[in-house]
Design an enzyme around this catalytic site. Structure first.
Site, PDB file in Angstrom:
ATOM      1  CG  PHE A 135      -1.976   1.074   1.557  1.00  0.00           C
ATOM      2  CD1 PHE A 135      -2.431   0.913   0.624  1.00  0.00           C
ATOM      3  CD2 PHE A 135      -1.518   2.050   2.539  1.00  0.00           C
ATOM      4  CE1 PHE A 135      -3.340   2.782   1.052  1.00  0.00           C
ATOM      5  CE2 PHE A 135      -2.066   3.653   2.394  1.00  0.00           C
ATOM      6  CZ  PHE A 135      -3.002   3.650   1.273  1.00  0.00           C
ATOM      7  CD  GLU A 136       3.037   2.671   4.813  1.00  0.00           C
ATOM      8  OE1 GLU A 136       4.325   2.117   5.185  1.00  0.00           O
ATOM      9  OE2 GLU A 136       2.411   3.159   5.661  1.00  0.00           O
ATOM     10  CD  GLU A 169       7.086   1.297  12.823  1.00  0.00           C
ATOM     11  OE1 GLU A 169       8.161   1.323  12.162  1.00  0.00           O
ATOM     12  OE2 GLU A 169       7.802   2.262  13.694  1.00  0.00           O
ATOM     13  CB  VAL A 200      -8.321  -1.947   8.433  1.00  0.00           C
ATOM     14  CG1 VAL A 200      -8.933  -2.826   7.635  1.00  0.00           C
ATOM     15  CG2 VAL A 200      -7.874  -1.305   9.743  1.00  0.00           C
ATOM     16  N   GLY A 224     -12.872   1.481   5.951  1.00  0.00           N
ATOM     17  CA  GLY A 224     -14.185   1.913   5.646  1.00  0.00           C
ATOM     18  C   GLY A 224     -14.969   1.562   6.653  1.00  0.00           C
ATOM     19  N   GLY A 236     -14.651   1.212  10.176  1.00  0.00           N
ATOM     20  CA  GLY A 236     -15.134   1.603  11.820  1.00  0.00           C
ATOM     21  C   GLY A 236     -13.879   0.527  12.486  1.00  0.00           C
ATOM     22  N   GLY A 267     -10.232   0.661  12.054  1.00  0.00           N
ATOM     23  CA  GLY A 267      -9.268   1.554  12.746  1.00  0.00           C
ATOM     24  C   GLY A 267     -10.076   2.851  13.737  1.00  0.00           C
ATOM     25  CE1 TYR A 304      -3.902   8.238  12.255  1.00  0.00           C
ATOM     26  CE2 TYR A 304      -3.083   8.772  10.402  1.00  0.00           C
ATOM     27  CZ  TYR A 304      -2.911   7.822  11.573  1.00  0.00           C
ATOM     28  OH  TYR A 304      -2.502   6.551  11.413  1.00  0.00           O
TER      29      TYR A 304
END
Length: 150
Positions: free
Chosen positions: A26-27, A84, A88, A94, A96, A98, A132
């Site tokens: 993903f990153e 760190e 999910v 999406g 809930g 997380g 966040y």
């Protein structure tokens, strides 16, 4: 969907590493970016001197997410909980999960008597940044990450 949150155990580590790989994808991490082994990972969390702790989110006894943290120290501010990874699995985002993990980590921060929780987010991860910000988190763009590979 019935989700439960509990503390991670050593038996969870293989699934947690699968999710770490999903996070790396993903990153947009390059191939081979993960050098940690399952043995190192498990020992670091459950060996004689653990350096990390985690909460897992389960759906029907299957881990669909986790939040992994350790204790960080600042000469200016003292101890804090350093988040760190919060992940999910993509198919469950999406819903809930997380939020449940993040709320659990906030409570863990309070239970440990720490005045703050700190983490990083990639500047292009707009959904995470928006998430966040809903909590009132401040983002500090003036800090630059430094890494010395040895």
């Amino acid at each position: 969907m019935s989700i439960t949150i509990r503390r991670a155990t050593a038996a969870d580590c293989p699934r947690l590493m699968e999710l770490v790989e999903e996070l790396a994808d993903f990153e947009k991490a390059p191939p081979g970016a993960i050098s940690n082994t399952l043995e190192q990972f498990t020992d670091s969390g459950f060996g004689p001197n653990p350096v990390w702790w985690a909460f897992v989110a389960l759906e029907d006894d299957y881990i669909i997410g986790f939040g992994l943290y350790y204790i960080r120290y600042s000469t200016w501010k003292g101890q804090c909980l350093y988040l760190e990874d919060l992940i999910v699995t993509q198919s469950k985002r999406g819903l809930g999960v997380g939020k449940m993990l993040f709320d659990t980590l906030i409570q863990e921060t309070r239970d440990r008597g720490f005045p703050r929780m700190v983490w990083q987010v990639l500047d292009w991860n707009e959904p995470a940044i928006a998430f966040y910000k809903k909590y009132g988190a401040s983002l500090e763009p003036e800090w630059v990450n430094c890494i010395l590979a040895l």
